[in-house]
Design an enzyme around this catalytic site. Structure first.
Site, PDB file in Angstrom:
ATOM      1  N   CYS A  62      44.088  39.501  35.916  1.00  0.00           N
ATOM      2  CA  CYS A  62      43.529  40.845  36.035  1.00  0.00           C
ATOM      3  C   CYS A  62      44.167  41.777  35.027  1.00  0.00           C
ATOM      4  O   CYS A  62      45.342  41.648  34.698  1.00  0.00           O
ATOM      5  CB  CYS A  62      43.757  41.372  37.456  1.00  0.00           C
ATOM      6  SG  CYS A  62      43.064  43.004  37.736  1.00  0.00           S
ATOM      7  N   SER A 562      43.456  40.580  47.678  1.00  0.00           N
ATOM      8  CA  SER A 562      42.011  40.657  47.889  1.00  0.00           C
ATOM      9  C   SER A 562      41.440  39.351  48.418  1.00  0.00           C
ATOM     10  O   SER A 562      40.314  39.322  48.900  1.00  0.00           O
ATOM     11  CB  SER A 562      41.298  41.079  46.595  1.00  0.00           C
ATOM     12  OG  SER A 562      41.594  42.424  46.287  1.00  0.00           O
TER      13      SER A 562
END
Length: 630
Positions: A62, A562
Site C-alpha cells: 500500500c 482491513s
C-alpha cells in the site's frame, strides 16, 4: 425490500464493493455483503526471496499505509532470526510509526471521511461572521488540553491555531462558490449533498470544516517529515533488517542525521501536536457532539461485542515477539481481546494475548469459506504460518465473471480471507485499542499505567463528560469510531515527541548506533526459522508471518486490519465488522445510502492492504530490470 449495490466505494484505498438489502419502509438493513474485488499476491511475490529484502516488497502492499508493512515485515524477519535492534533504531522506528499514524488519521478524517458529515454546498449558506464566532467557541469547548508526559516542553515553536475572522471565512466561501457555480465540483462531485443528514450541522460548521479541509491539504505533508529524514523519503521510507540505515553524527553536516536534521524532525513533531490539539480533536468532537445529540448512535457492529489489539511501541529493545519479550515493555499494552464492552466496562470480559498465543492455531487462524481461495482441507482454518494463498475465483451469483450483478452470499464472494480469534470474529482499529486499554485499567489488569495508557483513559473520560454519555454508549458507534481515531492522532503526536526526546538523550550520552549487523550474513542463520511481526497500525492490529528455510522465504502471510474488518461472513463465526456495522445502521433513502458510506469510512478502509492484483492463468505479467548487469 430493495437490493442496493455500491461499487466501488469511493474515498478509500483499494477496491471495495458492498451490497445491502434495505427495508424501505423502516430503513432497516436486513443483510449486507462486503467484497474485496482484487487479489493480493504479495505472499507469492516474496516467496523464495532473501528475507533481508522482503520488507521492501511488503511495504509496497500500500502507498497510503506507506511504512506500516515494512515495520511488520522487519519485525517478523528479525523475530525469526533472533535479531535484537539497537535502542536508537527502536526509538526512530517508533517516531516514524507514530508520525505515520498522525498523518494517516488526519488525511483520513479531513480528506476521505469528513465529506460524510460535512457539505461544501451547505457551507454556501453560512454567515462568515457567525462562522468566525463558532470557530472560537469550538476551540474553547472541544479542545482536550493534554500536555503529554511530565517534563514535555513544546513552547520553543510557534503555535498553529485555526483562523477565525469574518474576512477569512468570506474568502473561503467565495472560493467554494466559484467551484459550485462552475458546475464542476471535481472531488466534491457525485455525492448525496441533498441528503437530510447534512442538516444536522449548522451551515457555519460546514464552512469551518471545509476551511480546515483546505488547511490540512497544505499542512499534512509536514507531519511525515520524520520519514524523509530518517528513511530518506515518503512514501515507502528505507529500513534495514537489524535497525535503520541512517547513520548519526553531530559533527558531520553531511551525515544523514545531524543537528540540523534533528531540529527539522522536532519542528514536525511539535506541529503534529498543534494540528491534533487545535484542529483535529476539536473538529471531530464538535461534529460528533451534534450528531450524538441528534440520535446518531448506531453503526457499532462488532465493537461492542468483541475487539482485538496487539499493542505497540516497545519502550526499549526486546529479544523477540513470539517468545513474549515484546509484550513486556510496551508503551501501550493493548494486547488482548475484550468481549461485551457494550454492556459496560464492569461486565466486559478481557482475554490476554501473549507470546504463546501467537503460535496456537486454535487462537489465531484464517478461513476461506466465502473467500475466493482454496485450502488443502475444505472447511479447516489455517494458522498464518501454515497459510496457503491459492486463488479459486468462482464468479458472482448473477451476472458474468467480468460483469457482476449480485454476489453469491451463500458461496464465495470476496478476495479477502476471514481471520478469527478462538474461532470468532473481532474488530480491530484505534477503537479496539482504546477499548482494550480502558478495560484493562478500569478492571485493574494494568495497575501502573504508562503515561500513554493513562492519557487514553483521560481522553475517554473527557469525551464521556462532554457528551454526557458513558463510554459503552458512545464508543461502539460510527461517531465513536471516528472520534477515537482523532484521539489516537493526538496520542501519537505526543508519542512521537516522547521517543524523539529519548533519541536525543541517547545521542547526548554518546550512543549513535542505529543497526545491528552481527547476524547479517545468512551463514549465521538457522536452517529453518519462523517469526511474527506485530504492529498497531493506524487501521488496527497488523501481523506479518514468515517461515524461512535455507536462507530463503518459504512461506509468507500478512493478516492486515482491513482483513479483520472487511472479511466475509463465516457460518460459525457470523458477520465481520463491516457487514455487521452496516446491518446495524439505519438508512433513510435506499438509493442514497450516505449512512452506509459513513459507517464504512469510519473504519478507514484500506483494501489495497487486504487485496491485490493477479493474472487468472498464473503467468508472469512483466519483469522490470533495475540492474543493467542482470
Amino acid at each position: 425490500m430493495k437490493h442496493i449495490v455500491v461499487d466501488p466505494i469511493n474515498r478509500i484505498e483499494g477496491h471495495l464493493r458492498i451490497e445491502i438489502k434495505v427495508d424501505e419502509a423502516t430503513g432497516k438493513v436486513e443483510d449486507a455483503l462486503s467484497s474485496g474485488t482484487a487479489w493480493r499476491g504479495i505472499e507469492l511475490i516474496v516467496k523464495g526471496r532473501d528475507p533481508r529484502d522482503a520488507w521492501m516488497f511488503a511495504q509496497r502492499i500500500c502507498g497510503v499505509c506507506t511504512t506500516v508493512h515494512a515495520l511488520g515485515c522487519l519485525r517478523a524477519v528479525e523475530d525469526a532470526l533472533g535479531i535484537e535492534i539497537p535502542k536508537n533504531a527502536n526509538y526512530i522506528r517508533n517516531i516514524m510509526a507514530a508520525s505515520q499514524t498522525v498523518h494517516d488519521h488526519t488525511v483520513h478524517f479531513y480528506h476521505l471521511h469528513a465529506l460524510d458529515w460535512v457539505s461544501p454546498v451547505a457551507a454556501l449558506k453560512a454567515d462568515p461572521a457567525a462562522a468566525a464566532a463558532i470557530q472560537n467557541t469550538v476551540l474553547e469547548k472541544y479542545s482536550l488540553n493534554f500536555t503529554g508526559p511530565v517534563g514535555f516542553d513544546t513552547s520553543a515553536y510557534p503555535k498553529e491555531f485555526p483562523k477565525a475572522t469574518t474576512a477569512y471565512f468570506k474568502e473561503i466561501q467565495n472560493r467554494i462558490s466559484k467551484v459550485v457555480e462552475s458546475g464542476q465540483l471535481g472531488i466534491f462531485a457525485g455525492h448525496y449533498w441533498e441528503h437530510p443528514d447534512y442538516d444536522v450541522l449548522p451551515p457555519e460548521v460546514h464552512l469551518m470544516a471545509v476551511a480546515h479541509y483546505l488547511n490540512m491539504l497544505d499542512r499534512q505533508r509536514e507531519i511525515v517529515i520524520p520519514h524523509v529524514i530518517f528513511g530518506g523519503k515518503n512514501p515507502h521510507p528505507h529500513y534495514i533488517v537489524g535497525g535503520m540505515p541512517c547513520s548519526i553524527s553531530m559533527n558531520d553536516m553531511n551525515a544523514p542525521i545531524n543537528t540540523e536534521r534533528l531540529a527539522v524532525v522536532d519542528s514536525s513533531v511539535n506541529l503534529s501536536i498543534d494540528l491534533t490539539n487545535n484542529f483535529y480533536v476539536p473538529d471531530v468532537l464538535a461534529i460528533g457532539d451534534l450528531f450524538v445529540k441528534a440520535g446518531f448512535v448506531d453503526g457499532g457492529g462488532l465493537a461492542g461485542q468483541r475487539v482485538l489489539s496487539f499493542g505497540d511501541f516497545p519502550d526499549e529493545r526486546y529479544t523477540g515477539i513470539a517468545n513474549g519479550d515484546y509484550f513486556k515493555n510496551l508503551l501501550i499494552k493493548s494486547n488482548g481481546v475484550v468481549e461485551n464492552f457494550g454492556q459496560g466496562v464492569a461486565k466486559a470480559v478481557f482475554h490476554p494475548l501473549e507470546g504463546q498465543d501467537l503460535s496456537d492455531p486454535n487462537v489465531l487462524a484464517e478461513g476461506v469459506e466465502h473467500s475466493w481461495y482454496s485450502y488443502p482441507e475444505a472447511g479447516k482454518d489455517l494458522h498464518p504460518w501454515s497459510g496457503v494463498t491459492s486463488p479459486q475465483y468462482t464468479g458472482p451469483k448473477e451476472g458474468t465473471k467480468t460483469n457482476w450483478k449480485y454476489l453469491d452470499e451463500a458461496g464465495k464472494y470476496s478476495w479477502i480471507k476471514t481471520p478469527k480469534w478462538n474461532g470468532k470474529m473481532a474488530e480491530v482499529g484505534p477503537l479496539a485499542k482504546y477499548i482494550v486499554v480502558y478495560t484493562k485499567i478500569k478492571q485493574g489488569i494494568i495497575q501502573q499505567p504508562t503515561w500513554a495508557e493513562q492519557m487514553i483513559v483521560d481522553q475517554i473520560e473527557a469525551v464521556s463528560k462532554l457528551l454526557n454519555l458513558p463510554p459503552e454508549t458512545w464508543m461502539p458507534t460510527t461517531v465513536g469510531r471516528t472520534a477515537v481515531r482523532g484521539l489516537d492522532a493526538q496520542l501519537n503526536a505526543f508519542i512521537s515527541k516522547y521517543f524523539f526526546d529519548k533519541l536525543i538523550n541517547s545521542i547526548k550520552a554518546g550512543d549513535t548506533t542505529v543497526a545491528n549487523s552481527a547476524t547479517w550474513d545468512p551463514a549465521t542463520w538457522p536452517k529453518e526459522a519462523k517469526g511474527v511481526g506485530l504492529h498497531e497500525a493506524p487501521r488496527g492490529g497488523l501481523s506479518h508471518w514468515v517461515t524461512i528455510k535455507n536462507g530463503k522465504i518459504d512461506n509468507y502471510q500478512a493478516v492486515v486490519p482491513s482483513t479483520w474488518n472487511a472479511c466475509p461472513r463465516d457460518s460459525n463465526a457470523g458477520y465481520g465488522a463491516y457487514e455487521l456495522s452496516m446491518i446495524e445502521t439505519k438508512v433513510k433513502i435506499a438509493d442514497k445510502p450516505l449512512e452506509i458510506l459513513r459507517v464504512l469510512h469510519s473504519f478507514d478502509p484500506c483494501l489495497a492492504c487486504a487485496t491485490h492484483l493477479y493474472d487468472s492463468k498464473g503467468k508472469e505479467l512483466t519483469v522490470v530490470r533495475t540492474d543493467p548487469y542482470l
